[in-house]
Scaffold this active site. Structure first.
Site, PDB file in Angstrom:
ATOM      1  N   SER A 133       0.816  -1.213   0.000  1.00  0.00           N
ATOM      2  CA  SER A 133       0.000   0.000   0.000  1.00  0.00           C
ATOM      3  C   SER A 133       0.854   1.270   0.000  1.00  0.00           C
ATOM      4  O   SER A 133       1.532   1.562  -0.969  1.00  0.00           O
ATOM      5  CB  SER A 133      -0.960  -0.040   1.193  1.00  0.00           C
ATOM      6  OG  SER A 133      -1.960   0.931   1.085  1.00  0.00           O
TER       7      SER A 133
ATOM      8  N   GLU B 254      10.068   5.984 -10.074  1.00  0.00           N
ATOM      9  CA  GLU B 254       9.687   6.535 -11.370  1.00  0.00           C
ATOM     10  C   GLU B 254       9.885   8.047 -11.483  1.00  0.00           C
ATOM     11  O   GLU B 254      10.075   8.559 -12.585  1.00  0.00           O
ATOM     12  CB  GLU B 254       8.227   6.179 -11.665  1.00  0.00           C
ATOM     13  CG  GLU B 254       8.014   4.675 -11.840  1.00  0.00           C
ATOM     14  CD  GLU B 254       6.584   4.286 -12.159  1.00  0.00           C
ATOM     15  OE1 GLU B 254       6.316   3.078 -12.282  1.00  0.00           O
ATOM     16  OE2 GLU B 254       5.727   5.194 -12.281  1.00  0.00           O
TER      17      GLU B 254
ATOM     18  N   LYS C 134      -0.728  -4.065  -3.309  1.00  0.00           N
ATOM     19  CA  LYS C 134      -2.025  -3.518  -2.900  1.00  0.00           C
ATOM     20  C   LYS C 134      -2.179  -2.145  -3.546  1.00  0.00           C
ATOM     21  O   LYS C 134      -1.571  -1.174  -3.120  1.00  0.00           O
ATOM     22  CB  LYS C 134      -2.135  -3.403  -1.380  1.00  0.00           C
ATOM     23  CG  LYS C 134      -3.468  -2.827  -0.915  1.00  0.00           C
ATOM     24  CD  LYS C 134      -3.536  -2.785   0.610  1.00  0.00           C
ATOM     25  CE  LYS C 134      -4.849  -2.171   1.079  1.00  0.00           C
ATOM     26  NZ  LYS C 134      -4.933  -0.731   0.779  1.00  0.00           N
TER      27      LYS C 134
END
Length: 502
Positions: free
Chosen positions: A332, A343, A357
């Protein structure tokens, strides 16, 4: 109800005024003459209204049309629920617990979503949930979730009894104190597992699809909700572990960074292994420390496909080389952080594939103190990747050593010379991993095993009898846990990458 009884007599006459000394005017309805004072006429109408209302209520309550017909629910689709409740109330052979029926109805509604991250907590469960996000609580310290009808461990909390006992990510808790918990919600399971400090709970664990369960007894303790741990490693590389994302995590991290910078920090390893997640606003603030202002951190997508992009805020920035450690217990919010730094900041990820998740929940308190938690959106990485049930792959895959996956040893079970079992084989592997020679690793407790255990007991100032049980078993598992922490090939690899970038 389709038909309503309503008394609203029409008055076709002009308003009448009663003046002292003047004759009373006659009211002439339907061509007949009735001599009546206005006050008496008004009283008669009131009596008629009351009488008609009483007859209507009586008919609806005791007649063929039951009381359910009186209700006018906001949502017509709930009429079926009201009908079922009335039939149960009328015909069940025992007295019913109204609260239990209502709680069951709400719980069933949430369960029907088929979403393991949506949950209903009754008043008692909600109280314990609120306690768990306070400064501390008492229990074993393991984050769990319901998945496919089973209670699965997301991760044990750092330094908790669960971690020390050897509870691992993806362990399935099958029984609590001998009672099966298959089919329970996570909230129901927590009520059984959690308890007062000093008390113990017996768990039966299924690990890795094995048919044979692992039995363990864990003593509950205080579980402090401290979420950031910082140490300075060699070459001035700081290791900061974040165990969850709570309201205070951002400030805890700032303090840890101040401390590490004060010690001359030249590189940083952010460790979110075994971190089950937490508050989204917390991870957004933390990601902003590492991502250039204005660059995307995360995207949220609602059920209509509408996306909201959250960008890094201006403010303090970490300017030393960074790597991030992840594993199967990173879920999560941990994955939001890992995805954002990977990224949008080109930070390398080290370790094992994360949990996977990719949804976000909200918790809403109900008026009676109960609580519903449900999924409101899915989240995407800055590049638009949805990692749900797939996880994030590290740039550098580094596995834990094989001895890190050894099963739990039951301290109540006596292992001695002549014993032959899988537990003996696990004990032999533990002894070898921590520097003792138990002989052949064949599951037979022979003379070499006895000598290894005796030497271990001498070194740890325990009663020397060559038998593995109780304190000796606990000490052996703790020694192995400390070795795993000390050796830590994943941390070593992360530090090696940071050093090459310094």
């Amino acid at each position: 109800m389709d038909d309503k009884t309503k008394v609203d007599p029409e008055q076709n006459n002009e308003p009448q005024k009663e003046q002292q000394g003047e004759p009373v005017q006659e009211i002439k309805p339907a061509g007949k003459y009735i001599r009546m004072k206005p006050f008496a006429f008004i009283m008669m109408i009131i009596v008629l209204i009351l009488a008609t209302s009483g007859i209507t209520i009586f008919a609806l309550t005791f007649g063929e049309e039951k009381v359910v017909e009186v209700r006018t629910p906001t949502h017509n689709e709930f009429q079926k629920l009201f009908n079922a409740y009335d039939e149960i109330s009328k015909g069940y052979y025992k007295d019913i617990d109204t609260d239990a029926l209502v709680n069951g109805a709400v719980d069933g509604m949430i369960s029907a979503l088929g979403d393991p991250y949506s949950d209903y907590m009754n008043k008692k469960e909600a109280s314990q949930f609120n306690e768990s996000i306070s400064s501390s609580f008492q229990g074993i310290g393991a984050e769990i979730q319901e998945k496919d009808g089973h209670i699965v461990v997301v991760s044990p909390i750092k330094n908790s009894p669960a971690e020390k006992a050897g509870i691992k990510t993806n362990d399935i808790i099958k029984k609590v104190d001998g009672k099966s918990i298959d089919g329970m919600t996570a909230s129901e399971a927590v009520l059984l597992i959690r308890g007062k400090k000093g008390t113990s709970v017996a768990l039966d664990i299924q690990r890795g699809g094995a048919s044979k369960l692992i039995s363990m007894k864990i003593t509950r303790d205080d579980i402090p909700v401290e979420t950031v741990y910082a140490t300075m490693e060699k070459d001035k590389i700081a290791h900061i572990q974040i165990t969850s994302f709570s309201e205070n995590t951002y400030n805890e991290l700032l303090s840890a960074l101040d401390k590490m910078e004060g010690k001359g920090m030249k590189g940083l390893v952010i460790d979110v292994r075994q971190n089950p997640g937490g508050l989204v606003n917390s991870v957004e603030d933390i990601a902003s420390l590492f991502v250039k202002t204005g660059e995307p951190i995360v995207q949220f997508e609602d059920r209509n496909g509408k996306k909201e992009v959250i960008s890094a805020k201006d403010g303090r920035k970490v300017k030393v080389p960074v790597t991030v450690l992840i594993d199967g217990g990173s879920a999560s919010a941990s994955e939001i952080l890992a995805g954002a730094l990977s990224e949008s900041a080109n930070v390398k990820l080290v370790g094992e594939k994360s949990f996977g998740k990719g949804t976000m929940q909200t918790a809403e308190n109900l008026p009676d103190g109960s609580n519903i938690k449900f999924t409101i959106a899915k989240w995407l990485t800055p590049d638009g990747n949805w990692i749900h049930e797939k996880g994030i792959q590290p740039d550098y895959k580094v596995n834990y050593p094989s001895y890190a996956s050894l099963p739990y040893l039951n301290p109540d079970k006596t292992l001695k010379e002549g014993s032959l079992s899988d537990q003996v084989k696990a004990a032999e592997k533990m002894l070898k991993a921590v520097g003792y020679n138990p002989g052949k690793l064949d599951g037979l407790y022979d003379a070499s095993t006895v000598l290894a255990v005796e030497q271990f007991q001498k070194d740890h100032k325990l009663n020397v009898n060559g038998v593995l049980k109780g304190d000796t078993t606990y000490a052996l598992m703790e020694e192995l846990r400390l070795k795993i922490k000390k050796d830590d090939p994943q941390l070593k690899k992360a530090m090696e990458i940071v050093k090459s970038e310094m």
